[in-house]
Design a protein around this motif. Structure first.
Motif, mmCIF file in Angstrom:
data_model
loop_
_atom_site.group_PDB
_atom_site.id
_atom_site.type_symbol
_atom_site.label_atom_id
_atom_site.label_comp_id
_atom_site.label_asym_id
_atom_site.label_seq_id
_atom_site.Cartn_x
_atom_site.Cartn_y
_atom_site.Cartn_z
ATOM 1 N N ARG A 109 0.863 -1.186 0.000
ATOM 2 C CA ARG A 109 0.000 0.000 0.000
ATOM 3 C C ARG A 109 0.896 1.232 0.000
ATOM 4 O O ARG A 109 1.863 1.277 0.759
ATOM 5 C CB ARG A 109 -0.851 -0.019 1.269
ATOM 6 N N ILE A 126 1.025 -1.218 11.166
ATOM 7 C CA ILE A 126 0.678 -2.114 10.053
ATOM 8 C C ILE A 126 0.266 -1.323 8.809
ATOM 9 O O ILE A 126 0.511 -1.751 7.681
ATOM 10 C CB ILE A 126 -0.479 -3.077 10.471
ATOM 11 N N GLN A 127 -0.331 -0.168 9.017
ATOM 12 C CA GLN A 127 -0.795 0.631 7.870
ATOM 13 C C GLN A 127 0.327 0.928 6.886
ATOM 14 O O GLN A 127 0.086 1.096 5.706
ATOM 15 C CB GLN A 127 -1.352 1.985 8.343
ATOM 16 N N TYR A 285 -5.148 -0.920 15.233
ATOM 17 C CA TYR A 285 -6.284 -1.842 15.189
ATOM 18 C C TYR A 285 -7.469 -1.272 15.962
ATOM 19 O O TYR A 285 -8.616 -1.419 15.555
ATOM 20 C CB TYR A 285 -5.884 -3.233 15.708
ATOM 21 N N THR A 293 -16.864 0.779 12.347
ATOM 22 C CA THR A 293 -18.055 0.027 12.742
ATOM 23 C C THR A 293 -19.097 0.964 13.361
ATOM 24 O O THR A 293 -20.305 0.778 13.164
ATOM 25 C CB THR A 293 -17.683 -1.108 13.721
ATOM 26 N N MET A 347 -23.587 0.323 3.880
ATOM 27 C CA MET A 347 -22.189 0.627 3.515
ATOM 28 C C MET A 347 -22.115 1.111 2.072
ATOM 29 O O MET A 347 -21.323 1.975 1.734
ATOM 30 C CB MET A 347 -21.311 -0.614 3.713
ATOM 31 N N LEU A 352 -19.341 4.118 2.684
ATOM 32 C CA LEU A 352 -18.676 4.213 3.992
ATOM 33 C C LEU A 352 -17.151 4.372 3.902
ATOM 34 O O LEU A 352 -16.567 5.215 4.577
ATOM 35 C CB LEU A 352 -19.046 2.978 4.827
ATOM 36 N N ALA A 353 -16.510 3.524 3.104
ATOM 37 C CA ALA A 353 -15.044 3.652 2.950
ATOM 38 C C ALA A 353 -14.787 3.869 1.457
ATOM 39 O O ALA A 353 -14.776 2.921 0.685
ATOM 40 C CB ALA A 353 -14.358 2.392 3.449
ATOM 41 N N LEU A 382 -13.278 2.439 -4.578
ATOM 42 C CA LEU A 382 -14.349 1.559 -4.080
ATOM 43 C C LEU A 382 -15.705 2.249 -4.168
ATOM 44 O O LEU A 382 -16.703 1.654 -4.581
ATOM 45 C CB LEU A 382 -14.089 1.179 -2.611
ATOM 46 N N PHE A 419 -14.899 -3.513 2.021
ATOM 47 C CA PHE A 419 -13.731 -3.781 2.861
ATOM 48 C C PHE A 419 -12.465 -3.903 2.026
ATOM 49 O O PHE A 419 -11.456 -4.418 2.494
ATOM 50 C CB PHE A 419 -13.949 -5.072 3.660
ATOM 51 N N GLY A 420 -12.505 -3.449 0.763
ATOM 52 C CA GLY A 420 -11.366 -3.628 -0.137
ATOM 53 C C GLY A 420 -11.474 -4.980 -0.806
ATOM 54 O O GLY A 420 -12.362 -5.785 -0.500
ATOM 55 N N ARG A 425 -4.604 -8.313 1.787
ATOM 56 C CA ARG A 425 -4.603 -7.104 2.589
ATOM 57 C C ARG A 425 -5.978 -6.456 2.695
ATOM 58 O O ARG A 425 -6.082 -5.278 3.062
ATOM 59 C CB ARG A 425 -3.590 -6.103 2.049
ATOM 60 N N ILE A 426 -7.028 -7.197 2.393
ATOM 61 C CA ILE A 426 -8.331 -6.575 2.615
ATOM 62 C C ILE A 426 -8.502 -6.390 4.124
ATOM 63 O O ILE A 426 -7.730 -6.945 4.919
ATOM 64 C CB ILE A 426 -9.507 -7.405 2.033
ATOM 65 N N CYS A 427 -9.506 -5.644 4.492
ATOM 66 C CA CYS A 427 -9.744 -5.360 5.907
ATOM 67 C C CYS A 427 -9.805 -6.651 6.722
ATOM 68 O O CYS A 427 -10.598 -7.537 6.412
ATOM 69 C CB CYS A 427 -11.060 -4.606 6.047
ATOM 70 N N ILE A 432 -15.828 -9.353 12.044
ATOM 71 C CA ILE A 432 -16.198 -8.723 13.318
ATOM 72 C C ILE A 432 -17.261 -7.670 13.077
ATOM 73 O O ILE A 432 -18.226 -7.559 13.839
ATOM 74 C CB ILE A 432 -14.986 -8.030 13.966
HETATM 75 C C1 HEM Z 1 -17.761 -1.536 8.719
HETATM 76 C C2 HEM Z 1 -16.570 -1.672 9.208
HETATM 77 C C3 HEM Z 1 -15.290 -1.566 8.418
HETATM 78 C C4 HEM Z 1 -15.038 -1.113 7.150
HETATM 79 C C5 HEM Z 1 -16.028 -0.560 6.135
HETATM 80 C C6 HEM Z 1 -13.612 -1.259 6.925
HETATM 81 C C7 HEM Z 1 -12.975 -0.937 5.740
HETATM 82 C C8 HEM Z 1 -11.621 -1.113 5.512
HETATM 83 C C9 HEM Z 1 -10.960 -0.867 4.254
HETATM 84 C C10 HEM Z 1 -11.621 -0.408 2.961
HETATM 85 C C11 HEM Z 1 -9.649 -1.118 4.452
HETATM 86 C C12 HEM Z 1 -8.540 -1.000 3.397
HETATM 87 C C13 HEM Z 1 -8.398 -2.347 2.714
HETATM 88 C C14 HEM Z 1 -7.416 -2.327 1.586
HETATM 89 O O1 HEM Z 1 -6.422 -1.609 1.633
HETATM 90 O O2 HEM Z 1 -7.656 -3.064 0.613
HETATM 91 C C15 HEM Z 1 -9.459 -1.512 5.828
HETATM 92 C C16 HEM Z 1 -8.238 -1.820 6.394
HETATM 93 C C17 HEM Z 1 -8.074 -2.173 7.718
HETATM 94 N N1 HEM Z 1 -9.076 -2.439 8.634
HETATM 95 FE FE1 HEM Z 1 -11.059 -2.227 8.320
HETATM 96 N N2 HEM Z 1 -13.037 -1.788 8.051
HETATM 97 C C18 HEM Z 1 -14.016 -2.014 8.980
HETATM 98 C C19 HEM Z 1 -13.874 -2.600 10.229
HETATM 99 C C20 HEM Z 1 -12.682 -3.017 10.780
HETATM 100 C C21 HEM Z 1 -12.545 -3.737 12.021
HETATM 101 C C22 HEM Z 1 -13.692 -4.205 12.929
HETATM 102 C C23 HEM Z 1 -11.212 -3.935 12.236
HETATM 103 C C24 HEM Z 1 -10.587 -4.692 13.392
HETATM 104 C C25 HEM Z 1 -9.803 -5.699 13.230
HETATM 105 C C26 HEM Z 1 -10.500 -3.320 11.119
HETATM 106 C C27 HEM Z 1 -9.136 -3.251 10.971
HETATM 107 C C28 HEM Z 1 -8.488 -2.814 9.824
HETATM 108 C C29 HEM Z 1 -7.041 -2.766 9.684
HETATM 109 C C30 HEM Z 1 -6.010 -3.099 10.776
HETATM 110 C C31 HEM Z 1 -6.780 -2.376 8.365
HETATM 111 C C32 HEM Z 1 -5.401 -2.207 7.728
HETATM 112 C C33 HEM Z 1 -4.871 -3.585 7.365
HETATM 113 C C34 HEM Z 1 -3.502 -3.593 6.712
HETATM 114 O O3 HEM Z 1 -2.883 -2.546 6.580
HETATM 115 O O4 HEM Z 1 -3.041 -4.679 6.327
HETATM 116 N N3 HEM Z 1 -11.429 -2.796 10.245
HETATM 117 N N4 HEM Z 1 -10.675 -1.524 6.451
#
Ligand code: HEM
Length: 480
Positions: A109, A126-127, A285, A293, A347, A352-353, A382, A419-420, A425-427, A432
């Motif tokens: 990323r 991690i980001q 995280y 959420t 969503m 949302l994202a 997205l 969620f990607g 590397r999706i979310c 959860i």
């Molecule tokens: C409705 C709820 C959520 C939405 C819409 C959402 C959406 C996203 C999206 C679009 C990404 C980027 C994915 C990509 O780069 O392809 C992401 C990354 C991430 N999300 Fe979520 N997310 C949600 C909930 C959560 C929850 C509950 C957690 C807890 C574990 C979480 C933890 C993360 C983390 C740590 C990343 C970065 C991962 C990485 O860099 O490898 N997310 N999320």
């Protein structure tokens, strides 16, 4: 609510500053200066010419109002694979499931995407971690959010919503409730209890954490706008946040769980090599989990208020499966498909994202006949696809039945990717989000009927996460 206003502006500011700062803060990245004319590979990727020799299309992004709206304009004019200039940097954006499929295996990323969070989450989060190390971290952390692991989380989610139901029930009849504030408290408590341990068992700690978060984001916003009222306030707020998370870690360290009871924080403590890395990922995280959420819940309840007949339909499904007092758990989650349809449509409808991003540093990538040169940052639009009228007729209409199995079968598998979609590397938190949301929504609708307070003019404020333009006020009526 400070967070709502602040985060929307922060997100827009992010878009505006991250490209400028990229070259300074992430010097290890390869620049794509060889392609500054936009002619790449075999064919020229269609795209927006620079509006200004130095600032590229920055003024077009500002004029569009948000990055998402700019991408909508870009793709409506130049098609699903389109280029643009952010300052002097050449970018490509992809906005169709077919184009995404060609980009599905890319893990890295572009780190500047989350640049604005740097002071909060730190460079070892991690980001920002790509390559072998990023993949190893995901392999280590992901099992904490697997289908099997989240079986243990339902009771924490239930505790959090039960205490909110108690609070709402104690309010005078007809009292107005600020939805964003309530849902943020709910998700912060659920995330902290389920993945960070019993340090947060007293409500007061979750309240304090949310309070620090709001201050940090407020000052971060001022920083982005170059209007920091007080550097000291910023430093203090950041320190408070970091110290608080460190206390949670130290508390867990002194109260270790039994081997079978390990949760995410325990895995983090075992894996991270330094205290900085540990705090970085704990915060990353935590924020990623509670913030998104919370807004999935806010938008879902908002749309259910606007569509009372759908709210009643969901309530009927809950009564049929759980009765008046039954609880959602691992065994019955799949029997509540209407709830899932509501989350999916909320969503989609709220966008949302709105975007994610990837970069391939190693080699050029062929996408739909175009060659994207290595090192080019690629936006995954997205939100543009979630609003694509050819996939979703009348896209602003809220209609959960778009997610009935027979309708899903007619669409490309990637059409709904909130969620990607890009591989490993999706979310990590998507399971959860659905499970937690279902526990909350079922419990709340078993007890209450939600109605919007009249006279509000709420619209979507697109940022990194799409927020309502203002706090959403609802009236909560006790069901008999
Ligand atoms: C409705 C709820 C959520 C939405 C819409 C959402 C959406 C996203 C999206 C679009 C990404 C980027 C994915 C990509 O780069 O392809 C992401 C990354 C991430 N999300 Fe979520 N997310 C949600 C909930 C959560 C929850 C509950 C957690 C807890 C574990 C979480 C933890 C993360 C983390 C740590 C990343 C970065 C991962 C990485 O860099 O490898 N997310 N999320």
């Amino acid at each position: 609510m400070i967070a709502v206003a602040v985060l929307a502006v922060v997100a827009l500011a992010t878009i505006i500053v991250f490209f400028y700062l990229k070259a300074l803060i992430w010097p290890q990245q390869e620049k794509v200066t060889a392609y500054t004319t936009g002619r790449i590979g075999k064919s020229k990727i269609p795209g927006m010419p620079k509006s200004d020799p130095e600032n590229g299309n920055l003024s077009d992004i500002t004029a569009a109002g948000s990055f998402h709206e700019f991408l909508l304009n870009l793709h409506s004019k130049y098609g699903p694979v389109a280029s643009f200039w952010y300052g002097s940097q050449y970018y490509v954006s992809l906005a169709s499931p077919k184009a995404w499929k060609d980009h599905i295996k890319i893990f890295d990323r572009p780190p500047e995407l989350f640049e604005f969070l740097l002071p909060l989450i730190g460079p070892r989060s991690i980001q920002y971690i790509n390559g072998a190390e990023g993949k190893e971290r995901r392999r280590t952390y992901d099992p904490s959010f697997s289908h099997t692991s989240i079986k243990n989380y339902y009771s924490s989610f239930q505790l959090a919503v039960d205490s909110m139901i108690e609070k709402i029930s104690s309010l005078p009849a007809g009292e107005h409730i600020p939805l964003t504030e309530y849902m943020s408290m709910l998700t912060i408590k659920a995330v902290s209890k389920s993945t960070f341990g019993d340090f947060f068992k007293e409500d007061g700690k979750a309240v304090k954490l949310l309070h620090h978060y709001e201050i940090v984001m407020e000052v971060l916003n001022q920083k982005m706008a170059d209007k920091v009222e007080s550097q000291e306030k910023f430093n203090n707020a950041l320190k408070e946040w970091h110290d608080f998370m460190l206390s949670a870690v130290n508390h867990r360290r002194s109260n270790p769980p039994k081997e079978d009871d390990k949760i995410f924080i325990d895995i983090l403590m075992e894996y991270c090599k330094t205290e900085k890395e540990l705090t970085s990922d704990a915060i990353s995280y935590f924020v990623a989990a509670f913030h998104t959420t919370a807004f999935m819940m806010v938008w879902s309840l908002y749309y259910l208020c606007q569509h009372q007949e759908i709210q009643e339909g969901v309530h009927n499904e809950i009564l049929g499966i759980l009765g008046k007092d039954g609880k959602v758990d691992h065994s019955n989650l799949d029997q509540l498909p209407y709830i899932k349809r509501v989350f999916n449509e909320s969503m989609r409808c709220s966008v949302l994202a709105p975007f994610a991003a990837r970069v391939n540093y190693e080699e050029d990538v062929d996408v739909q006949g175009y060659t994207i040169p290595k090192g080019t940052s690629v936006i995954h639009a997205l939100g543009v696809v979630l609003q694509d009228v050819t996939i979703w007729p009348d896209p602003d209409r809220f209609d959960p039945d778009r997610f009935l199995p027979e309708n899903v079968a007619k669409r490309h598998k990637l059409a709904h990717s909130p969620f990607g979609f890009a591989g490993k590397r999706i979310c990590p938190g998507y399971r959860i989000a659905y499970a937690e949301g279902a526990v909350f929504l079922a419990s709340l609708l078993q007890q209450f009927k939600f109605k919007l307070v009249e006279g509000q003019d709420i619209h979507r404020k697109f940022g990194f996460v799409t927020l309502p333009s203002d706090e959403v006020w609802v009236t909560v009526l006790k069901r008999e």
